[in-house]
Write a protein that holds these residues in place. Structure first.
Motif, PDB file in Angstrom:
ATOM      1  N   LEU A 245      10.824 -11.419   6.986  1.00  0.00           N
ATOM      2  CA  LEU A 245      10.128 -12.271   6.024  1.00  0.00           C
ATOM      3  C   LEU A 245      11.076 -12.851   4.992  1.00  0.00           C
ATOM      4  N   LEU A 246      12.303 -12.309   4.950  1.00  0.00           N
ATOM      5  CA  LEU A 246      13.248 -12.813   3.971  1.00  0.00           C
ATOM      6  C   LEU A 246      13.456 -14.288   4.196  1.00  0.00           C
ATOM      7  N   ASP A 247      13.709 -14.989   3.085  1.00  0.00           N
ATOM      8  CA  ASP A 247      14.031 -16.382   3.233  1.00  0.00           C
ATOM      9  C   ASP A 247      12.909 -17.148   3.904  1.00  0.00           C
ATOM     10  N   SER A 248      11.723 -17.064   3.349  1.00  0.00           N
ATOM     11  CA  SER A 248      10.598 -17.842   3.854  1.00  0.00           C
ATOM     12  C   SER A 248       9.655 -18.048   2.673  1.00  0.00           C
ATOM     13  N   TYR A 249       8.676 -18.931   2.849  1.00  0.00           N
ATOM     14  CA  TYR A 249       7.682 -19.079   1.788  1.00  0.00           C
ATOM     15  C   TYR A 249       6.947 -17.764   1.577  1.00  0.00           C
ATOM     16  N   GLY A 250       6.742 -17.040   2.693  1.00  0.00           N
ATOM     17  CA  GLY A 250       6.015 -15.779   2.604  1.00  0.00           C
ATOM     18  C   GLY A 250       6.692 -14.784   1.668  1.00  0.00           C
ATOM     19  N   ALA A 251       8.019 -14.792   1.672  1.00  0.00           N
ATOM     20  CA  ALA A 251       8.754 -13.847   0.830  1.00  0.00           C
ATOM     21  C   ALA A 251       8.512 -14.120  -0.642  1.00  0.00           C
TER      22      ALA A 251
ATOM     23  N   VAL B  98      15.225 -14.939  -1.473  1.00  0.00           N
ATOM     24  CA  VAL B  98      15.472 -16.235  -0.835  1.00  0.00           C
ATOM     25  C   VAL B  98      16.949 -16.565  -0.942  1.00  0.00           C
ATOM     26  N   ARG B  99      17.537 -17.044   0.136  1.00  0.00           N
ATOM     27  CA  ARG B  99      18.937 -17.438   0.009  1.00  0.00           C
ATOM     28  C   ARG B  99      19.245 -18.830   0.526  1.00  0.00           C
ATOM     29  N   SER B 100      18.378 -19.416   1.339  1.00  0.00           N
ATOM     30  CA  SER B 100      18.748 -20.742   1.844  1.00  0.00           C
ATOM     31  C   SER B 100      18.073 -21.854   1.047  1.00  0.00           C
ATOM     32  N   GLU B 101      18.680 -23.005   1.090  1.00  0.00           N
ATOM     33  CA  GLU B 101      18.202 -24.169   0.363  1.00  0.00           C
ATOM     34  C   GLU B 101      16.747 -24.506   0.671  1.00  0.00           C
ATOM     35  N   LEU B 102      16.369 -24.180   1.920  1.00  0.00           N
ATOM     36  CA  LEU B 102      15.060 -24.581   2.432  1.00  0.00           C
ATOM     37  C   LEU B 102      13.906 -24.075   1.576  1.00  0.00           C
TER      38      LEU B 102
END
Lengths: 283, 461, 294
Positions: A141-147, A224-228
């Protein structure tokens, strides 16, 4: 019911001195916004100057240009909006259902679950960062809207449920008794009766969950770690290097973050009164 | 045992989150590299030959969020150049700032096995040793770094048990920046000794100018100043080391006089009023707004000399002074240390590629030349050959202080304090300079903290 | 009515989604915390079980923990005795502001809308010793002797932090009461008016009692907020100088991340939860006695 506010027809019992006090009060509360907008239009070199407000001449609109481009505002703003919208929707839905069950329905563990919620309110967010990072990693779930959305909803839930509970306790039960006689089921009562009645509470809860997701930073930074998926507070980071700081661009980003909050608040705050003037609360 | 926590969690939430897990894993495999070592094909780990033609993504974790200036810009430029030379390599940046937040996140990544491939590292034992114990940090051999021009002391800072675990990126040292115009306008001479500093401070205070802007809130600048004062009072940097390693007590090694001297300097108004609540930004701004005549900080602020955000009449008048001499220590005795550098994740499937990149980036002609010529910082490598006439006068003054130093502190012994005890030191210094402690009480406190740390360090061995 | 209101299936279906999320993300980590509180984990390397060592240290040898606790109670007390009475009064008074009501209720909430990052920076600047607005104002009106090192001296720093925290949280407290006041059925107002009640009587005898449930909730929330106080303190003083403005949450954060005592920090968070539970239970009991059911 013709006139909405009974008090409006009355002369203020306190008169003009009280008007002045309120005006001064309002000025103090309004000051930070003014301060922020002012600083967003200055040069960094004018910060920490002698006076607290400086007339910007000429106004440095370039700060905003830098904020939008170097601060990736368009993308982060979109992410923030998505996260806030889903968070508000889920928080209102879940906390209203939970609050209804806890205040109106009769079951043995009701007070136990209520207590659990209060306990949940107490749990310091910083104690959960590391464990939740493990959980999210395990479930990809890391790095997603869900996180972002899941923890925002989870941490908002106790607070918002309590607000609904507090509000529902002020709503007379007579309405529902009549509805039950009319053959409505529990979900029916929620939608037909409670939804309109609790509009002030819904507005309040929405404002709370909006603001907490909008300004939240520490969880976003952790999960969160990515730009997305980065949200608006990340824009601030672009200008808060420890050793060099573009204060003016920082202020511009903060203004961009603050303005939607004010607008959203204005939108919801209307709901608080409109439901009353529509006369849906009639005991 | 360590996995216990996460196993417990996984069991407990698997029911409720099973659905999310499925959809999430697709997501993860598309940008698998961002999730660290977990789901990338581990087969070609360490096989750099075969990786030559396979696309590889390296995650670069940096503490420089702003890539438009300073070290952030240099990192980005070098990474871009490397990707151009090596088309199969993609370097993805993740930056977190300020440093505290960066270190927090690094710890979280480590705890969950999601470490980046290349990362900014500090040679602090508290941060590095656990990672080394964990086998997380890649070792660099003396051969790897032999022709890179590193200062031996800098490499030593990143060495543990004879092995090198990081490539040092800058030389840090403590100086006193000063505003030449304020000194001229008020007919004052830049202070060379503590007595002159006290004298100048009194005169500046009379004119409502803050003598020295000091970041007293963050603690570490005060701590550096204290360490410097230990040297100025005793004449040797060794005194502090001896006290920290308990070859003597602070009390016996002159700690009380040092504390009294610090109080004397504060009492003379050297830092102005309320410096305990000035943070880094506020202290720096007092100086660059012309409200403070001096600013005590590291060499990394040399960018002030060319920063367009600083008013013109101040920017051009910034000079640098060595920290004034004390009773025994001269002003050519320099507090200098090697703090920052880059490390590579040994557990990464792309560890070899990451190491190759790190070594390339830190080549003298890449890192040292770039940061020196752009006036960003002092590299931890030889840099004099890169000086051109483009360098600002501030940069040259700093270089003079550095090259004229007769003794250098090297990495400060207090780095070896347990972090809890280090914070007791910091709080103690704050209380001392707020006159809440007497010098005697302060020295008792730091002796106790150093004793405790020493015991803990002994036990750990 | 009664049967429908105790239908197990409905109850389950309505409770399950919320509590699933809540348990997974808020509650389970607490058990993980509990586990780590018995260890000496530094957040990075392997750890050992140390039993109750962390708790013993905290309770017996850690004056900062007690200071943080005292500060939390001070702040909670200030919320209870100053902020909330003001907020209730403001919520009631606002109804008599006619056209200004809408503008005012927005403006009053503005400090709460803007991120704590901004407001903290602003207050730091206002309270700054040498160039801050407050001290310069005092100079200007000839009260130079009242000048203080507002955030730099231990005793004033905690007072300043309490003031700013009250100011910052005022909007929330106010909004809760305002919603409550607005939720009171109009009939009651009308009936009271027909009986010839004055505004004062109306507000003290009808509105205030009806607000009791809201007040009870809000006060519990305020106390918890006092205990969890983090952002304002962290951004304004970082708990300093010399730990004088340390709060439980800032102390926990500092120990866990800056000082690498993750196990110890978890012991703080467990004690923190226990103290909060006790306070909440006590407040709940006090509040409940005064409230009647409809």
């Amino acid at each position: 019911m013709a006139r909405a506010n009974p008090a409006m027809n009355r002369k203020s019992p306190l008169g003009w001195p009280f008007g002045i006090v309120m005006a001064a009060f309002a000025a103090i509360q309004l000051f930070p916004l003014l301060w922020l907008v002012d600083y967003s239009l200055l040069k960094s070199s004018q910060f920490f100057g002698a006076s607290i407000l400086i007339w910007p001449k000429p106004a440095q609109w370039a700060n905003y240009r830098i904020a939008f481009t170097a601060g990736h505002i368009p993308r982060y703003l979109t992410n923030s909006l998505v996260v806030a919208a889903v968070t508000i929707f889920l928080t209102v839905l879940l906390s209203m259902m939970t609050a209804y069950v806890l205040t109106r329905m009769k079951w043995r563990l009701s007070s136990f679950f209520y207590t659990l919620l209060v306990v949940g309110l107490i749990i310091p967010l910083h104690a959960t960062l590391l464990p939740n990072f493990f959980i999210f990693k395990q479930f990809h779930l890391l790095d997603s809207y869900g996180a972002l959305i899941l923890p925002y909803v989870a941490f908002g839930l106790p607070f918002c449920t309590l607000i609904f509970c507090g509000f529902l306790q002020t709503v007379p039960r007579a309405l529902e008794e009549a509805a039950v006689l009319d053959g409505l089921s529990v979900p029916g009562i929620l939608v037909r009766i409670m939804l309109p009645i609790t509009r002030p509470a819904i507005a309040t809860v929405s404002v709370f969950s909006f603001l907490s997701s909008w300004n939240e930073f520490i969880m976003a930074l952790t999960y969160v770690r990515s730009e997305l998926y980065k949200t608006l507070p990340f824009s601030l980071l672009q200008f808060t290097g420890q050793y060099s700081s573009n204060y003016a661009a920082q202020a511009a980003v903060m203004t961009v973050i603050a303005i939607p909050s004010v607008v959203v608040y204005l939108l919801f705050t209307d709901q608080i009164t409109s439901s009353i003037s529509h006369g849906s609360v009639k005991g | 045992m360590k996995r216990f926590g996460s196993l417990l969690l996984v069991g407990a939430v698997s029911v409720s989150l099973a659905a999310c897990g499925n959809s999430g894993s697709d997501n993860a495999s598309t940008n698998g590299s961002t999730n660290g070592s977990g789901n990338s094909p581990a087969a070609n780990a360490g096989d750099s030959a075969s990786a030559g033609n396979k696309p590889v993504t390296l995650n670069f974790f940096s503490n420089n969020a702003d890539q438009t200036t300073g070290q952030g810009l240099v990192e980005k430029q070098l990474a871009d150049a490397y990707m151009k030379e090596n088309p199969t390599i993609t370097i993805k940046f993740e930056s977190v700032s300020p440093d505290q937040q960066y270190q927090d996140k690094l710890k979280i990544y480590n705890a969950s096995n999601a470490m980046p491939d290349v990362m900014m590292m500090w040679s602090l034992p508290g941060l590095m040793n656990p990672l080394i114990k964990n086998d997380t940090l890649m070792e660099f051999t003396p051969d790897d770094v032999k022709d890179m021009g590193f200062q031996p002391a800098a490499l030593k800072a990143f060495t543990s048990n004879g092995k090198i675990y990081g490539l040092p990126k800058n030389s840090d040292f403590l100086v006193l920046y000063y505003n030449k115009k304020i000194f001229q306008d008020n007919g004052l001479e830049p202070p060379k000794s503590e007595a002159e500093l006290i004298d100048v401070s009194k005169k500046l205070n009379d004119k409502k100018i803050v003598p020295v802007a000091m970041d007293g809130r963050d603690g570490w600048p005060l701590f550096l100043w204290f360490q410097n004062e230990m040297q100025r009072s005793s004449g040797s940097f060794q005194t502090l080391t001896d006290a920290v390693y308990r070859k003597g007590t602070f009390k016996d090694l002159g700690g009380i006089q040092v504390a009294a001297k610090m109080q004397e300097i504060v009492k003379a108004g050297a830092f102005g009023e309320g410096f305990l609540n000035l943070d880094y930004g506020a202290a720096k701004n007092l100086f660059v707004q012309g409200k403070a005549a001096m600013f005590i900080m590291g060499e990394w602020e040399m960018g002030m000399g060319s920063d367009p955000n600083i008013p013109d009449d101040i920017r051009g008048n910034i000079g640098a002074l060595p920290i004034p001499a004390g009773d025994k220590g001269a002003n050519t005795d320099l507090m200098a240390w090697f703090g920052g550098g880059y490390s590579v994740n040994a557990k990464s499937p792309h560890a070899q590629e990451a190491k190759a990149f790190a070594l390339w980036m830190m080549k003298q002609d890449n890192w040292a030349k770039s940061v020196w010529q752009s006036g960003v910082t002092f590299p931890a490598q030889e840099f004099n050959q890169y000086t051109t006439d483009q360098q600002s006068s501030l940069q040259k003054e700093l270089a003079d202080i550095f090259t004229n130093a007769t003794t250098i502190s090297g990495n400060v012994a207090t780095d070896n304090l347990q972090s809890d005890d280090a914070s007791k030191f910091t709080n103690g210094i704050q209380a001392l300079t707020a006159f809440k402690y007497t010098p005697e009480a302060f020295v008792d406190l730091i002796d106790a903290a150093a004793e405790e740390s020493n015991k803990a360090n002994e036990a750990a061995k | 009515m009664h049967r429908m209101m105790s239908d197990k299936r409905t109850i389950f279906l309505m409770m399950a989604p919320g509590f699933a999320v809540f348990f997974a993300i808020v509650f389970i980590p607490v058990f993980v915390s509990l586990f780590y509180s018995f260890t000496d984990w530094d957040g990075i390397s392997a750890y050992r079980m140390v039993g109750l060592h962390n708790y013993r240290e905290l309770l017996l040898h850690d004056p900062v923990f007690w200071k943080a606790l005292r500060n939390a109670f001070l702040l909670g007390g200030a919320f209870l005795l100053i902020q909330h009475p003001l907020a209730v009064a403001t919520a009631m008074i606002l109804q008599y502001c006619g056209r200004a009501e809408k503008a005012l209720r927005t403006i009053l909430f503005i400090p709460s809308i803007i991120s704590g990052f901004v407001t903290s920076k602003m207050w730091v600047q206002i309270l700054s010793t040498q160039f801050g607005l407050l001290n310069r104002l005092l100079d200007a009106v000839g009260l130079s002797t009242w000048r203080q090192d507002w955030l730099g001296s231990s005793s004033w720093a905690i007072a300043s932090i309490i003031f700013v925290a009250m100011w910052q949280g005022f909007g929330y407290a106010f909004l809760l009461y305002y919603t409550g006041v607005k939720g009171i059925p109009q009939d009651l107002h009308e009936a009271a008016r027909l009986d010839g009640a004055t505004a004062w009587q109306l507000n003290t005898r009808i509105v205030l009692p009806l607000l009791q449930p809201v007040i009870r909730t809000s006060i519990i929330l305020a106390f918890i907020a006092a205990f969890k106080q983090m952002d304002t303190v962290y951004l304004m003083t970082q708990g300093g100088p010399d730990n004088s403005t340390q709060f439980l949450a800032t102390y926990l954060y500092q120990k866990a991340f800056s000082i690498n005592l993750y196990g110890y920090a978890n012991a703080i968070s467990v004690l923190f939860i226990i103290v909060c539970l006790l306070v909440t239970a006590a407040l709940n009991r006090m509040g409940r006695q005064e409230v009647g059911e409809f």
